[in-house]
Design a protein around this motif. Structure first.
Motif, PDB file in Angstrom:
ATOM      1  N   GLY A 156       0.780  -1.239   0.000  1.00 53.77           N
ATOM      2  CA  GLY A 156       0.000   0.000   0.000  1.00 53.77           C
ATOM      3  C   GLY A 156       0.806   1.280   0.000  1.00 53.77           C
ATOM      4  N   TYR A 157       2.110   1.162  -0.186  1.00 54.86           N
ATOM      5  CA  TYR A 157       2.908   2.392  -0.247  1.00 54.86           C
ATOM      6  C   TYR A 157       2.613   3.157  -1.522  1.00 54.86           C
ATOM      7  N   LEU A 158       2.421   2.375  -2.597  1.00 56.55           N
ATOM      8  CA  LEU A 158       2.194   2.983  -3.909  1.00 56.55           C
ATOM      9  C   LEU A 158       0.881   2.510  -4.487  1.00 56.55           C
ATOM     10  N   ASP A 159       0.297   3.354  -5.348  1.00 53.52           N
ATOM     11  CA  ASP A 159      -0.887   2.890  -6.072  1.00 53.52           C
ATOM     12  C   ASP A 159      -0.690   3.105  -7.573  1.00 53.52           C
ATOM     13  N   ASN A 160      -1.751   2.867  -8.324  1.00 51.24           N
ATOM     14  CA  ASN A 160      -1.673   2.876  -9.776  1.00 51.24           C
ATOM     15  C   ASN A 160      -1.112   4.162 -10.364  1.00 51.24           C
ATOM     16  N   GLN A 161      -1.283   5.248  -9.642  1.00 40.54           N
ATOM     17  CA  GLN A 161      -0.792   6.519 -10.160  1.00 40.54           C
ATOM     18  C   GLN A 161       0.734   6.502 -10.310  1.00 40.54           C
ATOM     19  N   PHE A 162       1.411   5.711  -9.490  1.00 35.15           N
ATOM     20  CA  PHE A 162       2.859   5.594  -9.625  1.00 35.15           C
ATOM     21  C   PHE A 162       3.214   4.919 -10.950  1.00 35.15           C
ATOM     22  N   THR A 163       2.373   3.970 -11.333  1.00 28.90           N
ATOM     23  CA  THR A 163       2.560   3.306 -12.634  1.00 28.90           C
ATOM     24  C   THR A 163       2.412   4.329 -13.761  1.00 28.90           C
ATOM     25  N   GLU A 164       1.402   5.187 -13.611  1.00 25.23           N
ATOM     26  CA  GLU A 164       1.181   6.239 -14.604  1.00 25.23           C
ATOM     27  C   GLU A 164       2.407   7.147 -14.698  1.00 25.23           C
ATOM     28  N   LEU A 165       2.985   7.416 -13.543  1.00 26.08           N
ATOM     29  CA  LEU A 165       4.171   8.277 -13.479  1.00 26.08           C
ATOM     30  C   LEU A 165       5.338   7.649 -14.254  1.00 26.08           C
ATOM     31  N   ARG A 166       5.512   6.370 -14.073  1.00 27.78           N
ATOM     32  CA  ARG A 166       6.612   5.661 -14.730  1.00 27.78           C
ATOM     33  C   ARG A 166       6.436   5.664 -16.247  1.00 27.78           C
TER      34      ARG A 166
END
Lengths: 156, 226
Positions: A23-33
């Motif tokens: 739960g540290y990261l969510d899908n938005q981090f994927t979007e960022l990458r």
């Protein structure tokens, strides 16, 4: 050489998946990458760094506003929480964002004690995430130095 | 064909947060757009070449000293900004004879239905909830292409005005297809929407283009009173 890269890549993959699962990261981090490429190879690191700088500053300002029990500037605190919620949401910092939601609720009812608790929590969470992401970026660097490419990880 | 050189869209992005500016800039670059970012509504207006009158901030005139060399195909702005909000900026753009044809998109981290309808009613093309994603930006292309199409259709405009609507659509389809190969990901549904909306608004749009272009050099004559 190839097996070292493969090993590092597996390590990276495992680590980033665990960050999502915990739960540290969510899908938005994927979007960022997705926004990182050869033209902007350090985009994620830069944006994340900006985010952590923001966290430090906003937490500091809010701490000042909450300091005196008889004279709390809830408007300032609300503004800080709003900004923090926005940027944590944009970065995919899920835990930080969750705390911000609770923080806003305390602020809305002018609960100073609640705000102080949330402030402490948000401070803890952003620092924790900072450490985790630093480890992740280090793994990335190791992969690149070993001549490999950073795996794309999609979480469904 | 001059169209290849014009295929890059230029977006003006407005947000008071450095973090958000960096995000939207990268998103737009990744969507093959040229980007200019500014941190306030008033800076956005300055960039466009609209000068805010010092005595009366509600009066906008086009600065005689700034010649807008840069063609902006879309303005994307945050809603919540100190001073001039994104909504205020939207209003000022739509009230300006020179720039009202530029599509405006509003971004906000808050989902407030009343806010969204207000913006759409004032002429915003889209309302994006933050965090904005790459997929959201694909919605921008049709709006930006409309401004390009207007310019492309300027020449044949006078000949087509007397024609029946059906032949107009056919002619437009051809024009659209010529440009489309650069954007093959457009679905046929979107194509139909573009063609039908283009043809229905065509007369109005053409008039706008003609009047806009003629009035552009005469910056001194444009004043918009709010």
């Amino acid at each position: 050489m190839n097996t070292i890269v493969a090993q590092l890549q597996r390590q990276f993959q495992g680590y980033i998946v665990s960050l999502y699962q915990q739960g540290y990261l969510d899908n938005q981090f994927t979007e960022l990458r997705k926004l990182q490429d050869e033209g902007s190879p350090d985009f994620v690191a830069e944006v994340v760094s900006l985010f952590f700088d923001d966290c430090a500053k906003l937490i500091n300002d809010m701490s000042t506003s909450l300091e005196r029990p008889d004279h709390v500037d809830f408007k300032q605190v609300d503004s800080g929480v709003h900004q923090l919620k926005g940027s944590s949401s944009s970065v995919g910092a899920r835990r930080v964002k969750s705390v911000c939601i609770a923080f806003k609720e305390c602020c809305d009812v002018q609960n100073r004690e609640g705000c102080l608790r949330c402030l402490q929590q948000v401070d803890y969470e952003y620092k924790m995430l900072k450490t985790k992401l630093q480890d992740l970026f280090n793994l990335e660097q190791q992969i690149l130095q070993a001549g490999g490419t950073i795996p794309q990880v999609s979480m469904n | 064909m001059g169209m290849e050189t014009e295929s890059q869209f230029h977006v003006l992005a407005v947000d008071d947060s450095l973090f958000d500016r960096k995000m939207i800039e990268r998103l737009l670059q990744k969507s093959s757009c040229q980007v200019t970012t500014v941190d306030s509504g008033s800076k956005a207006l300055e960039f466009l070449g609209l000068r805010v009158d010092d005595e009366d901030p509600n009066v906008l005139s086009t600065s005689p000293h700034i010649h807008q060399e840069v063609e902006i195909n879309l303005i994307i702005t945050d809603y919540c900004m100190p001073g001039m909000t994104g909504y205020d900026l939207l209003k000022k753009v739509k009230e300006s004879a020179a720039f009202k044809s530029i599509p405006v998109v509003i971004m906000s981290s808050e989902n407030v239905p009343a806010r969204i309808s207000r913006c759409l009613e004032e002429g915003a093309e889209e309302f994006f909830l933050k965090p904005v994603k790459l997929a959201d930006l694909t919605k921008l292309k049709p709006h930006m292409m409309k401004t390009k199409l207007k310019k492309e259709s300027e020449k044949p405009a006078k000949e087509e005005e007397s024609e029946v609507s059906k032949p107009e659509i056919e002619e437009e389809e051809e024009a659209v297809i010529e440009i489309l190969p650069l954007h093959q990901e457009l679905e046929s549904e979107q194509l139909e929407t573009m063609v039908s909306s283009s043809s229905s608004n065509k007369r109005k749009a053409m008039e706008e283009v003609i009047s806009t272009d003629r009035s552009r050099p005469k910056y001194n004559d444009i004043t918009t009173s709010v």
